[in-house]
Motif scaffolding. Structure first.
Motif, PDB file in Angstrom:
ATOM      1  N   LEU A  74      17.834  30.295 -12.934  1.00 17.92           N
ATOM      2  CA  LEU A  74      16.487  29.736 -13.074  1.00 17.92           C
ATOM      3  C   LEU A  74      16.292  29.013 -14.406  1.00 17.92           C
ATOM      4  O   LEU A  74      15.827  27.869 -14.433  1.00 17.92           O
ATOM      5  CB  LEU A  74      15.446  30.841 -12.905  1.00 17.92           C
ATOM      6  N   ARG A  75      16.646  29.643 -15.508  1.00 25.46           N
ATOM      7  CA  ARG A  75      16.409  29.013 -16.816  1.00 25.46           C
ATOM      8  C   ARG A  75      17.345  27.833 -17.037  1.00 25.46           C
ATOM      9  O   ARG A  75      16.920  26.780 -17.532  1.00 25.46           O
ATOM     10  CB  ARG A  75      16.554  30.041 -17.937  1.00 25.46           C
ATOM     11  N   ALA A  76      18.597  27.966 -16.659  1.00 26.47           N
ATOM     12  CA  ALA A  76      19.558  26.881 -16.871  1.00 26.47           C
ATOM     13  C   ALA A  76      19.228  25.655 -16.014  1.00 26.47           C
ATOM     14  O   ALA A  76      19.580  24.531 -16.374  1.00 26.47           O
ATOM     15  CB  ALA A  76      20.975  27.361 -16.562  1.00 26.47           C
ATOM     16  N   GLY A  77      18.528  25.861 -14.902  1.00 24.11           N
ATOM     17  CA  GLY A  77      18.203  24.757 -14.013  1.00 24.11           C
ATOM     18  C   GLY A  77      16.946  23.985 -14.389  1.00 24.11           C
ATOM     19  O   GLY A  77      16.608  23.004 -13.739  1.00 24.11           O
ATOM     20  N   LEU A  78      16.268  24.413 -15.440  1.00 30.06           N
ATOM     21  CA  LEU A  78      15.036  23.731 -15.844  1.00 30.06           C
ATOM     22  C   LEU A  78      15.334  22.394 -16.503  1.00 30.06           C
ATOM     23  O   LEU A  78      16.274  22.279 -17.291  1.00 30.06           O
ATOM     24  CB  LEU A  78      14.243  24.603 -16.822  1.00 30.06           C
ATOM     25  N   ASP A  79      14.533  21.406 -16.192  1.00 31.85           N
ATOM     26  CA  ASP A  79      14.608  20.098 -16.848  1.00 31.85           C
ATOM     27  C   ASP A  79      13.529  20.088 -17.926  1.00 31.85           C
ATOM     28  O   ASP A  79      12.360  19.833 -17.647  1.00 31.85           O
ATOM     29  CB  ASP A  79      14.375  18.984 -15.830  1.00 31.85           C
ATOM     30  N   LEU A  80      13.928  20.384 -19.154  1.00 31.50           N
ATOM     31  CA  LEU A  80      12.963  20.514 -20.245  1.00 31.50           C
ATOM     32  C   LEU A  80      12.284  19.196 -20.600  1.00 31.50           C
ATOM     33  O   LEU A  80      11.229  19.198 -21.229  1.00 31.50           O
ATOM     34  CB  LEU A  80      13.629  21.134 -21.474  1.00 31.50           C
ATOM     35  N   SER A  81      12.843  18.074 -20.163  1.00 26.49           N
ATOM     36  CA  SER A  81      12.194  16.786 -20.420  1.00 26.49           C
ATOM     37  C   SER A  81      11.007  16.570 -19.482  1.00 26.49           C
ATOM     38  O   SER A  81      10.246  15.623 -19.657  1.00 26.49           O
ATOM     39  CB  SER A  81      13.199  15.637 -20.266  1.00 26.49           C
ATOM     40  N   ALA A  82      10.835  17.484 -18.506  1.00 24.69           N
ATOM     41  CA  ALA A  82       9.754  17.348 -17.539  1.00 24.69           C
ATOM     42  C   ALA A  82       8.390  17.730 -18.110  1.00 24.69           C
ATOM     43  O   ALA A  82       7.378  17.468 -17.484  1.00 24.69           O
ATOM     44  CB  ALA A  82      10.045  18.185 -16.301  1.00 24.69           C
ATOM     45  N   GLY A  83       8.375  18.372 -19.264  1.00 24.71           N
ATOM     46  CA  GLY A  83       7.086  18.661 -19.881  1.00 24.71           C
ATOM     47  C   GLY A  83       6.865  20.117 -20.222  1.00 24.71           C
ATOM     48  O   GLY A  83       7.786  20.941 -20.212  1.00 24.71           O
ATOM     49  N   GLN A  84       5.618  20.420 -20.499  1.00 23.93           N
ATOM     50  CA  GLN A  84       5.231  21.731 -21.003  1.00 23.93           C
ATOM     51  C   GLN A  84       5.499  22.859 -20.011  1.00 23.93           C
ATOM     52  O   GLN A  84       5.887  23.954 -20.404  1.00 23.93           O
ATOM     53  CB  GLN A  84       3.742  21.727 -21.403  1.00 23.93           C
ATOM     54  N   LEU A  85       5.307  22.603 -18.735  1.00 20.91           N
ATOM     55  CA  LEU A  85       5.534  23.654 -17.748  1.00 20.91           C
ATOM     56  C   LEU A  85       6.980  24.155 -17.798  1.00 20.91           C
ATOM     57  O   LEU A  85       7.219  25.364 -17.784  1.00 20.91           O
ATOM     58  CB  LEU A  85       5.195  23.167 -16.341  1.00 20.91           C
ATOM     59  N   ALA A  86       7.931  23.245 -17.884  1.00 19.74           N
ATOM     60  CA  ALA A  86       9.339  23.644 -17.953  1.00 19.74           C
ATOM     61  C   ALA A  86       9.610  24.455 -19.214  1.00 19.74           C
ATOM     62  O   ALA A  86      10.336  25.455 -19.169  1.00 19.74           O
ATOM     63  CB  ALA A  86      10.236  22.410 -17.904  1.00 19.74           C
ATOM     64  N   THR A  87       9.012  24.053 -20.324  1.00 25.45           N
ATOM     65  CA  THR A  87       9.173  24.791 -21.581  1.00 25.45           C
ATOM     66  C   THR A  87       8.564  26.187 -21.470  1.00 25.45           C
ATOM     67  O   THR A  87       9.160  27.177 -21.906  1.00 25.45           O
ATOM     68  CB  THR A  87       8.531  24.015 -22.749  1.00 25.45           C
TER      69      THR A  87
END
Length: 144
Positions: A74-87
């Protein structure tokens, strides 16, 4: 490979593994994340039962599995450039991993329950997104 004389439980485990591998190969990206959530919740439930039964080995395996799914899935699959929700999700998953590690060290059922409460709304939201027409590929009604 299993022999025809192997225990029934062994054969069932092999069939379940093949079924899971088939499900993973055929699953959409949305379904894969849902399967990760299912795995985390299953592992936490197993850990709770193991603590209640005093089975330290099973508790450790189950909580380690939950942490790996959270961290490597779950954490490794996050796209942190997608915004605050991903962070925010990254931070939540990190916190839950820490709490599950503490639960493992202390055999703390309340810490596992806390993690279940924290992850439940995320899991429910993910499920709701999957039921939307856009996610299922169903046609939407158009204005005439």
């Amino acid at each position: 490979m299993s022999s025809p004389f192997s225990a029934r439980n062994q054969r069932a485990t092999l069939y379940a593994k093949v079924g899971l591998e088939t499900d993973v190969q055929a699953a959409s990206p949305h379904r894969l994340v849902a399967m990760l959530f299912d795995g985390v919740f299953d592992a936490m439930a197993q850990a709770t039962q193991a603590i209640q039964m005093g089975n330290v080995e099973l508790k450790g395996r189950a909580l380690s599995r939950a942490v790996r799914i959270l961290d490597e899935g779950l954490r490794a699959g996050l796209d942190l450039s997608a915004g605050q929700l991903a962070t925010d999700l990254r931070d939540l998953y990190g916190y839950v991993c820490t709490r599950l590690t503490q639960a493992n060290l202390r055999s703390d059922i309340s810490a596992i329950e806390e993690c279940q409460r924290l992850l439940s709304p995320v899991r429910e939201a993910w499920t709701a997104i999957g039921q939307s027409p856009a996610a299922t590929g169903a046609p939407t009604a158009r204005a005439a």
